[in-house]
Design an enzyme around this catalytic site. Structure first.
Site, mmCIF file in Angstrom:
data_model
loop_
_atom_site.group_PDB
_atom_site.id
_atom_site.type_symbol
_atom_site.label_atom_id
_atom_site.label_comp_id
_atom_site.label_asym_id
_atom_site.label_seq_id
_atom_site.Cartn_x
_atom_site.Cartn_y
_atom_site.Cartn_z
ATOM 1 N N LYS A 118 0.868 -1.188 0.000
ATOM 2 C CA LYS A 118 0.000 0.000 0.000
ATOM 3 C C LYS A 118 0.895 1.226 0.000
ATOM 4 O O LYS A 118 2.031 1.165 0.493
ATOM 5 C CB LYS A 118 -0.873 0.018 1.260
ATOM 6 C CG LYS A 118 -2.142 0.812 1.115
ATOM 7 C CD LYS A 118 -3.213 0.018 0.377
ATOM 8 C CE LYS A 118 -4.574 0.603 0.444
ATOM 9 N NZ LYS A 118 -5.616 -0.375 0.139
HETATM 10 N N1 LIG Z 1 -11.010 2.293 -4.487
HETATM 11 C C1 LIG Z 1 -10.936 0.970 -4.383
HETATM 12 O O1 LIG Z 1 -10.948 0.265 -5.389
HETATM 13 C C2 LIG Z 1 -10.874 0.315 -3.048
HETATM 14 C C3 LIG Z 1 -11.070 1.002 -1.873
HETATM 15 N N2 LIG Z 1 -11.130 0.314 -0.688
HETATM 16 C C4 LIG Z 1 -11.362 1.012 0.576
HETATM 17 O O2 LIG Z 1 -12.645 1.642 0.555
HETATM 18 C C5 LIG Z 1 -12.616 2.828 1.362
HETATM 19 C C6 LIG Z 1 -13.108 4.003 0.535
HETATM 20 O O3 LIG Z 1 -12.262 4.145 -0.603
HETATM 21 P P1 LIG Z 1 -12.726 4.938 -1.914
HETATM 22 O O4 LIG Z 1 -14.188 4.827 -2.075
HETATM 23 O O5 LIG Z 1 -11.835 4.495 -2.996
HETATM 24 O O6 LIG Z 1 -12.327 6.419 -1.513
HETATM 25 P P2 LIG Z 1 -12.898 7.781 -2.151
HETATM 26 O O7 LIG Z 1 -11.861 8.782 -1.876
HETATM 27 O O8 LIG Z 1 -13.358 7.566 -3.542
HETATM 28 O O9 LIG Z 1 -14.194 8.061 -1.271
HETATM 29 C C7 LIG Z 1 -14.150 8.172 0.117
HETATM 30 C C8 LIG Z 1 -15.510 8.603 0.629
HETATM 31 O O10 LIG Z 1 -15.479 8.612 2.065
HETATM 32 C C9 LIG Z 1 -15.954 9.890 2.511
HETATM 33 N N3 LIG Z 1 -15.337 10.221 3.785
HETATM 34 C C10 LIG Z 1 -14.102 10.677 4.044
HETATM 35 N N4 LIG Z 1 -13.928 10.862 5.355
HETATM 36 C C11 LIG Z 1 -15.075 10.509 5.935
HETATM 37 C C12 LIG Z 1 -15.526 10.479 7.271
HETATM 38 N N5 LIG Z 1 -14.755 10.872 8.285
HETATM 39 N N6 LIG Z 1 -16.776 10.030 7.499
HETATM 40 C C13 LIG Z 1 -17.574 9.644 6.479
HETATM 41 N N7 LIG Z 1 -17.201 9.662 5.204
HETATM 42 C C14 LIG Z 1 -15.975 10.077 4.943
HETATM 43 C C15 LIG Z 1 -15.560 10.849 1.419
HETATM 44 O O11 LIG Z 1 -16.284 12.046 1.488
HETATM 45 C C16 LIG Z 1 -15.899 10.006 0.197
HETATM 46 O O12 LIG Z 1 -17.283 10.042 -0.050
HETATM 47 C C17 LIG Z 1 -11.185 2.941 1.889
HETATM 48 O O13 LIG Z 1 -11.121 2.300 3.147
HETATM 49 C C18 LIG Z 1 -10.386 2.145 0.873
HETATM 50 O O14 LIG Z 1 -9.176 1.638 1.404
HETATM 51 C C19 LIG Z 1 -10.991 -1.038 -0.624
HETATM 52 C C20 LIG Z 1 -10.781 -1.756 -1.755
HETATM 53 C C21 LIG Z 1 -10.610 -1.145 -3.038
HETATM 54 O O1 LIG Z 2 -6.819 -2.762 -7.007
HETATM 55 C C1 LIG Z 2 -5.820 -2.902 -6.323
HETATM 56 O O2 LIG Z 2 -4.768 -3.334 -6.753
HETATM 57 C C2 LIG Z 2 -5.799 -2.559 -4.858
HETATM 58 C C3 LIG Z 2 -7.086 -2.144 -4.238
HETATM 59 C C4 LIG Z 2 -6.845 -1.811 -2.795
HETATM 60 O O3 LIG Z 2 -6.031 -0.973 -2.487
HETATM 61 C C5 LIG Z 2 -7.575 -2.533 -1.763
HETATM 62 O O4 LIG Z 2 -8.175 -3.571 -2.050
HETATM 63 O O5 LIG Z 2 -7.536 -2.098 -0.590
#
Ligand SMILES: NC(=O)C1=CN([C@@H]2O[C@H](COP(=O)(O)OP(=O)(O)OC[C@H]3O[C@@H](n4cnc5c(N)ncnc54)[C@H](O)[C@@H]3O)[C@@H](O)[C@H]2O)C=CC1
Ligand SMILES: O=C(O)CCC(=O)C(=O)O
Length: 429
Positions: A118
């Protein structure tokens, strides 16, 4: 607790819950269940490589700031390191290390040939212009040039990053090595070798996992009441797909607050509203305002934390009313809260399973790139679904066989496969 010599200790505060210590506790539980050798446990408790680079950036007003950028490579026993890059003000080296460890177990659980890594930079991306973000991303990539690559370590999007940042990384890496290397990142735009379906993949995987868990309880998605914290890449896609499948998404939130509608939100209308309001959903006309903490304790069937770590804690766990908590974020439920939910019979679908759809489609993107053959979205979704459903059923079977909760079942599968490979490769005699 096993010692982790590569990582600095963080100054503890009473409210601070260290994600790395929690990740190590789960690893130790799995090791006990598997009766793992102490040497293997000690090896897996430490990241293999920790890189911190400084990133000088000239702001648009001429001020120079020097940021710290991390990349933690936890384990590459099963294949190249894999994992996202996070831009968020709360990023720390220990948080990135925890997330790297989770990636190792996630990839092993899903049966995809990767290790875990990461990266992260402690910035609020909303406070930087697009030009500044591009300069930060390019410098971060240049500093990591010897540590990443399609056979070494393959970054992808995480919180605060997207296909745009992946394109900058791919370009910077390619310019440095002298030829185009699309395979250095996944989650990139379609125009440079991205995969159809990647943007929605993590949310789709969440929807599939929730659907399977409901089916095991004799229910379907239709009419199920869902609350989702986070409306970004993961939460937004999960909300849309659940809505399309007939679930009632009664509440969603972002960092600036949330909205609630007793009869279910019109998710496409909410997405259109957010797109016109710089991603904010506050003030959406067909709903009431709620806070992030209110969202977590709403009466609902399924609660999906899809933002940050440590959202459901000892403080609020007793107010959680959902019967299923689906961890779309990494580490949203603390160790103590997890135990409290288990004691109440709440089904907790663990992060390393529930949010694995993203890395699965990253793997499919990498496979398509390596074979120079690109699939339509229907095929990508089908192949991802097969791997997600397989992993879900393996976790359920393991849980029943060993009489352990789902998280420990998922960990024993992921950790067990990595430990087996470590011992077969002879790196640990
Ligand atoms: N993007 C991906 O493909 C993946 C993401 N994740 C996990 O999913 C989670 C979200 O990631 P993404 O959706 O990609 O991020 P993003 O940046 O696209 O969205 C994050 C969202 O969380 C909200 N947020 C931020 N701080 C907050 C708080 N204190 N309380 C409530 N909402 C809050 C933001 O306003 C936004 O709507 C993270 O834990 C990330 O590690 C896991 C697997 C893959
Ligand atoms: O798509 C990837 O390689 C990683 C996604 C990721 O950061 C996660 O699953 O937490």
């Amino acid at each position: 607790m096993i010692s982790t010599s590569l990582l600095p200790l963080e100054t503890p505060t009473p409210a601070h819950i260290c994600p790395f210590d929690q990740a190590c506790s789960y690893l130790e539980q799995a090791a006990r269940e598997l009766k793992l050798d102490q040497g293997i446990l000690a090896t897996l408790s430490n990241p293999r490589k920790v890189v911190t680079v400084s990133i000088p950036v000239k702001r648009d007003d001429g001020e120079v700031q020097v940021l710290a950028g991390h990349r933690v490579q936890h384990c590459d026993i099963l294949g190249p390191y894999k994992g996202g890059i996070r831009y968020h003000q709360a990023v720390t080296l220990r948080e990135v290390s925890a997330l790297a460890m989770l990636m190792t177990w996630k990839c092993a659980l899903l049966g995809i040939p990767y290790g875990g890594a990461k990266g992260g930079i402690a910035i609020n991306p909303k406070s930087y212009s697009v030009g500044e973000l591009e300069r930060i991303t390019r410098r971060y990539t240049s500093e990591l040039i010897k540590d990443i690559g399609p056979a070494v370590d393959i970054p992808a999007p995480d919180m605060g990053t997207s296909a745009r940042e992946m394109a900058w990384i791919m370009d910077t890496y390619s310019v440095n090595v002298g030829h185009a290397v699309p395979g250095v990142v996944t989650g990139k735009p379609l125009s440079i070798g991205g995969s159809r379906g990647r943007e929605m993949a993590t949310g789709r995987g969440v929807m599939i996992t929730v659907r399977e868990a409901l089916a095991d309880l004799g229910k379907s998605l239709a009419g199920v009441r869902v609350a989702i914290q986070g409306f970004g890449n993961v939460g937004g896609a999960a909300a849309l797909l659940l809505h399309q499948a007939g679930a009632k998404v009664i509440a969603v939130s972002t960092g600036t607050g949330g909205v609630f509608a007793q009869d279910g939100l019109d998710i496409p209308a909410l997405q259109a509203y957010a797109a016109h309001n710089r991603r904010s959903i506050v003030g959406f006309p067909q709903a009431e305002s709620i806070t992030n903490s209110e969202l977590l304790t709403l009466p609902c069937d399924v609660l999906i934390p899809a933002a940050l770590e440590n959202q459901i804690t000892e403080e609020n766990v007793h107010q959680v009313q959902a019967t299923i908590v689906a961890e779309a974020a990494n580490g949203p439920v603390t160790l103590q809260a997890n135990q409290a939910l288990a004691a109440r019979g709440v089904t907790v679908l663990p992060d390393i399973l529930t949010n694995a759809g993203g890395v699965v489609v990253s793997y499919l993107e990498w496979v398509q790139g390596l074979s120079y053959v690109f699939w339509d979205e229907e095929r990508v979704n089908r192949e991802m679904e097969q791997l997600m459903v397989r992993a879900y059923h393996q976790v359920i079977e393991q849980s029943q066989l060993r009489q352990i909760p789902l998280r420990l079942a998922a960990y024993t599968l992921g950790v067990g496969r990595v430990a087996q490979a470590l011992s077969d490769r002879g790196l640990y005699p």
